[in-house]
Design an enzyme around this catalytic site. Structure first.
Site, PDB file in Angstrom:
ATOM      1  CD  GLU A   1      -8.678  26.785  -3.314  1.00  0.00           C
ATOM      2  OE1 GLU A   1      -7.602  27.191  -3.741  1.00  0.00           O
ATOM      3  OE2 GLU A   1      -9.753  27.425  -3.392  1.00  0.00           O
TER       4      GLU A   1
ATOM      5  CG  ASP B   1      -7.919  18.297 -17.601  1.00  0.00           C
ATOM      6  OD1 ASP B   1      -8.653  18.099 -16.604  1.00  0.00           O
ATOM      7  OD2 ASP B   1      -7.738  19.424 -18.090  1.00  0.00           O
TER       8      ASP B   1
ATOM      9  CG  ASN C   1     -10.691  31.796  -8.512  1.00  0.00           C
ATOM     10  OD1 ASN C   1     -11.772  31.223  -8.703  1.00  0.00           O
ATOM     11  ND2 ASN C   1      -9.530  31.288  -8.878  1.00  0.00           N
TER      12      ASN C   1
ATOM     13  CG  HIS D   1      -6.384  -1.429  -2.947  1.00  0.00           C
ATOM     14  ND1 HIS D   1      -6.904  -0.159  -2.853  1.00  0.00           N
ATOM     15  CD2 HIS D   1      -6.861  -2.110  -1.877  1.00  0.00           C
ATOM     16  CE1 HIS D   1      -7.640  -0.074  -1.761  1.00  0.00           C
ATOM     17  NE2 HIS D   1      -7.632  -1.241  -1.149  1.00  0.00           N
TER      18      HIS D   1
ATOM     19  CG  HIS E   1      -2.208  -0.792   0.924  1.00  0.00           C
ATOM     20  ND1 HIS E   1      -3.036  -0.559  -0.155  1.00  0.00           N
ATOM     21  CD2 HIS E   1      -2.739  -1.840   1.585  1.00  0.00           C
ATOM     22  CE1 HIS E   1      -4.024  -1.429  -0.136  1.00  0.00           C
ATOM     23  NE2 HIS E   1      -3.867  -2.214   0.900  1.00  0.00           N
TER      24      HIS E   1
ATOM     25  CG  ASP F   1     -11.710  30.655 -12.035  1.00  0.00           C
ATOM     26  OD1 ASP F   1     -12.642  30.125 -11.381  1.00  0.00           O
ATOM     27  OD2 ASP F   1     -10.583  30.151 -12.138  1.00  0.00           O
TER      28      ASP F   1
END
Lengths: 162, 676
Positions: free
Chosen positions: B657, B608, B648, B211, B151, B650
């Site tokens: 965050e 992405d 922000n 896994h 792991h 945008d």
């Protein structure tokens, strides 16, 4: 009267659950048995302070006639319930514990040399095993001064044990 | 003498308390870990749906078809900058390369993406030639070392190499799956393991774990790790790894005596059948195999047709037998539980019956020119191969996901949600049938790093130390013939305990509404306090973690003066840091509870892996998600939330965050900001 009875029953069932929780933590096979060597840990983890001799008495009482090395929950429950309901093996107050250390500290230095403590703990009373002693010293010895400030040690252990 | 006894009594009780705390800490971690896996599996149908939808929306990803077409491998097009100071690999590898890799990683440096891709490419080529079950013989060696889950814990791998020596012709190894996820150095681990496997193909063996699965990786950190370490080529690496993982062998047999699998077995496990499966089709346990172009290719390709048909026939005969057993019902209890156990291999009926999945263009084994064959092959393939593939998938899932249990029988693994629990009788039967004497498996963290069960017929081996928290467990490896455990620092209970309790408090918070409802049912007079036993019962009924709630109570909730539990206090130590404005408590709680699932979904949408998604996508995801979970959230609330998160302005949301905003912190840290 009926209410009193209900209350008592509720108290008993609460104690039963407490015991069963503690027992289950050590019941590795989930078959309502634990290793006999864990019994002391279970009893102590339930807040009791028995001596080794008292512990041995309990174990003799609940062991199977044919020694299997395992203790069954059915046997353990009634005995432990009695212990808890009758409040046997009460906690040792911090002051008493400090007094005990002071007795060992004959010169009233306020600390014990690791060797002193080791001598008392492994030769008197119900002696510690090698492992128990090493573990205690690793926690008790002040790393800078290389002595045991027992007052600090007791305070530290009581806080951490809360 | 009296004083000595007193101190001894006191100290022995202290140690006992410590031991008990160590044990319940362990229980907390384990319960929460398994509950997480279970959620993951329960959501698998949803993930499949998401993957299908989003891969369609986004079309084929540009890199895939080129990977191996035209003889030009993509990695050759990647330049290695002059400034790169890490090792340069060339194939075939030699000892200098593996040594260079080890020292690079010890110095915290990275391997260039070009070489990572090349190494994976070579690994894939190698794995394609090896069988599903590898038969080893130790007659040439004195000992073989078997390691369990790592792991991402590179330190443990290096420690094993340090104590036990590097892999070589004289020092063979088996690594039993779960190399990645959770730890921070999964990339390093697989690079080292694959490099040694290419260097010593006969002496270094890797089993697949649960896994080694690209959907699991979305949740448990490996996907993120790759994207962070390889910003430009991370996607290509992940894509290639999907194939590499699915090509890892699923079992080893040593000296025809010892079976090594990652998870375990079920009463349906059939090693002969497993020898014949096409293992690479099982890309993920969380997703039934789809009829990929591979199967189309296989039926078209002359040499494989015979084998394929033969196997298929055997497969269906087997199924008929099962059905007979199942329908006769009374034949034996184990057979009925067996059919449930194999169908326990997750959610199969739901996915398979519904919307026949289209072959995914993004699957790297496809070449685009073949797409047109799909429709005409469709009818034939779907009738013939679907059940066979399902059976193959189930068999693999059982090997990768199962756990042993004490009682006889085989039951669905409800704790994890996939695979089964197999009893001593299942082990005995399988070992006897194949003339084996021992099963070595991993998959479960053990405090000592290893554990024996089923009368010594099963060994569990786990190699990542301090898995849950510093001091929580030792790592271990097996040298065949004797068991040796690794050294690790002595157990530090309190650190592990704190983090276990924190995890538990997070759980409590995440289920706040349900808990409050339940508490209030007990609290008829609205006093804010209920008896300890009511409290314990309420918490257990909501969280279902099977923990010693009475023992834990002092660490989770306060008592009132009359000895009852003030139930509100169990949410006190925790509160979301800086809750975004305008968010109803209910939504905060929902977000909190599903944040891992949300993150996976975000990762799927965020193709992405830039960590940014548009507000529109955010809304869209929430709608899909809330309809799937049947959590009603009003559109306006979502919009407000989206706007408030987009700090922000945008038009993009940084999901990291966003998650940070909901991070759990101790109350002390947030006292200043949070006085209402």
């Amino acid at each position: 009267m009926a209410e009193d009875k209900d209350f008592a029953e509720a108290a008993v069932s609460e104690v039963h659950k407490k015991i069963s929780d503690a027992f289950n933590l050590f019941d590795d096979e989930s078959n309502k048995t634990v290793d006999v060597r864990e019994i002391g840990t279970i009893i102590r983890s339930l807040g009791c302070f028995p001596t080794e001799a008292e512990l041995h008495e309990i174990i003799t009482e609940i062991e199977e006639e044919e020694l299997t090395g395992f203790i069954r929950f059915e046997k353990f429950l009634p005995v432990m319930t009695k212990v808890l309901m009758e409040r046997k093996f009460r906690p040792i107050p911090e002051e008493l514990l400090l007094q005990a250390f002071e007795v060992l500290d004959q010169e009233k230095k306020g600390y014990l040399e690791p060797e002193e403590l080791k001598k008392f703990m492994t030769q008197e009373g119900e002696p510690f095993s090698h492992d128990e002693m090493e573990e205690m010293l690793s926690a008790a010895v002040d790393p800078d001064k290389n002595v045991v400030f027992y007052k600090d040690f007791v305070a530290m252990m009581t806080v951490r044990d809360q | 003498m009296k004083a000595a006894i007193l101190i001894q009594r006191w100290y022995r009780r202290y140690i006992a308390r410590l031991e008990m705390r160590r044990r319940y800490t362990w229980n907390i971690f384990q319960s929460i870990e398994y509950a997480g896996e279970q959620e993951q599996l329960q959501l698998s149908s949803f993930f499949s749906f998401m993957l299908d939808n989003f891969t369609q929306l986004n079309g084929s990803s540009p890199c895939d078809p080129m990977t191996e077409e035209g003889g030009v491998a993509r990695y050759e097009l990647i330049d290695v900058e002059d400034s790169y100071c890490g090792p340069h690999l060339s194939f075939p590898l030699n000892v200098n390369h593996t040594n260079a890799l080890l020292s690079t990683y010890k110095e915290q440096k990275t391997l260039h993406a070009r070489y990572v891709l090349q190494l994976l490419h070579e690994t894939k080529k190698f794995l394609e030639q090896i069988p599903n079950i590898i038969h080893l013989s130790t007659s040439y060696y004195k000992e073989i070392t078997i390691c369990g889950d790592l792991h991402g814990s590179l330190d443990d791998l290096l420690l094993i190499f340090y104590k036990n020596g590097l892999p070589s012709a004289n020092n063979p190894y088996v690594f039993n799956g779960d190399f990645v996820d959770r730890g921070k150095k999964s990339v390093e681990i697989i690079i080292i393991l694959f490099a040694f496997m290419l260097l010593y193909p006969d002496h270094m063996h890797l089993n697949r774990g649960n896994h080694e699965d690209h959907i699991m990786n979305l949740r448990y950190g490996f996907t993120k790790e790759v994207m962070q370490k390889y910003k430009t080529h991370g996607r290509d690496i992940l894509q290639l790894l999907q194939d590499v993982f699915s090509l890892l062998p699923v079992a080893m047999v040593i000296d025809s005596k010892v079976l090594i699998v990652h998870g375990g077995i079920s009463d349906m496990t059939d090693l002969n059948f497993l020898e014949s499966i096409e293992r690479h089709k099982v890309k993920s346990a969380l997703r039934l195999p789809r009829r990929t172009m591979d199967s189309v290719m296989a039926t078209r390709c002359g040499s494989q047709v015979k084998g394929d048909l033969r196997r298929r026939r055997r497969g269906s005969a087997q199924r008929r037998n099962q059905r007979k057993k199942g329908s006769s019902g009374s034949s034996s209890s184990s057979s009925s539980s067996s059919s449930s156990s194999s169908s326990s291999s997750l959610c199969s009926p739901r996915i398979s019956s519904r919307n026949q999945p289209r072959p995914r263009l993004s699957s790297s084994v496809l070449s685009p020119t073949l797409t047109s064959y799909v429709p005409c092959m469709d009818s034939m393939v779907s009738i013939e191969t679907q059940p066979r593939e399902e059976e193959e998938w189930k068999q693999v899932v059982d090997l990768l996901w199962s756990d042993p249990k004490i009682q006889d029988g085989c039951t669905p693994n409800t704790f994890r949600g996939g695979g089964c629990y197999f009893g001593p009788d299942v082990t005995r039967t399988l070992l006897e049938r194949h003339g084996l004497s021992l099963l070595i498996r991993s998959h479960q963290c053990k405090q000592e790093g290893y554990e024996l069960c089923h009368n010594g017929q099963v060994i569990t081996i786990f190699s990542a130390s301090n898995y849950y928290e510093v001091g929580s467990n030792r790592g271990a490896y097996v040298k065949l013939g004797r068991t040796s455990s690794l050294d690790s620092s002595s157990t530090k209970v309190s650190a592990a305990e704190d983090s276990a309790l924190k995890a538990l408090q997070e759980k409590l918070f995440a289920h706040r509404t349900e808990l409050m409802t339940t508490f209030q049912q007990y609290d008829k007079n609205n006093t804010g306090a209920i008896s300890l036993s009511d409290w314990a019962q309420a918490v257990e009924s909501v969280l279902r973690l099977d923990l010693p709630w009475r023992t834990l109570r002092p660490r989770l909730a306060r008592l009132s003066q009359d000895g009852n539990v003030e139930y509100l206090s169990c949410f006190e130590n925790i509160c979301p840091n800086q809750p975004p404005p305008l968010v109803t408590p209910n939504l905060a709680e929902t977000l909190y509870r599903y944040r891992t699932d949300l993150e996976i979904i975000f990762n799927i949408i965020d193709k992405d892996h830039s960590g940014l998604i548009s507000i529109e996508e955010f809304r869209h995801t929430w709608k899909l998600f809330s309809s799937h979970l049947r959590v009603a959230v009003e559109d306006s609330v979502i919009d407000d939330l989206a706007r408030s998160i987009d700090f922000n302005k945008d038009g993009n949301i940084d999901f990291n965050e966003f998650l940070e905003a909901f991070r759990v912190v101790h109350r002390l840290d947030t006292k200043d900001q949070h006085q209402d």
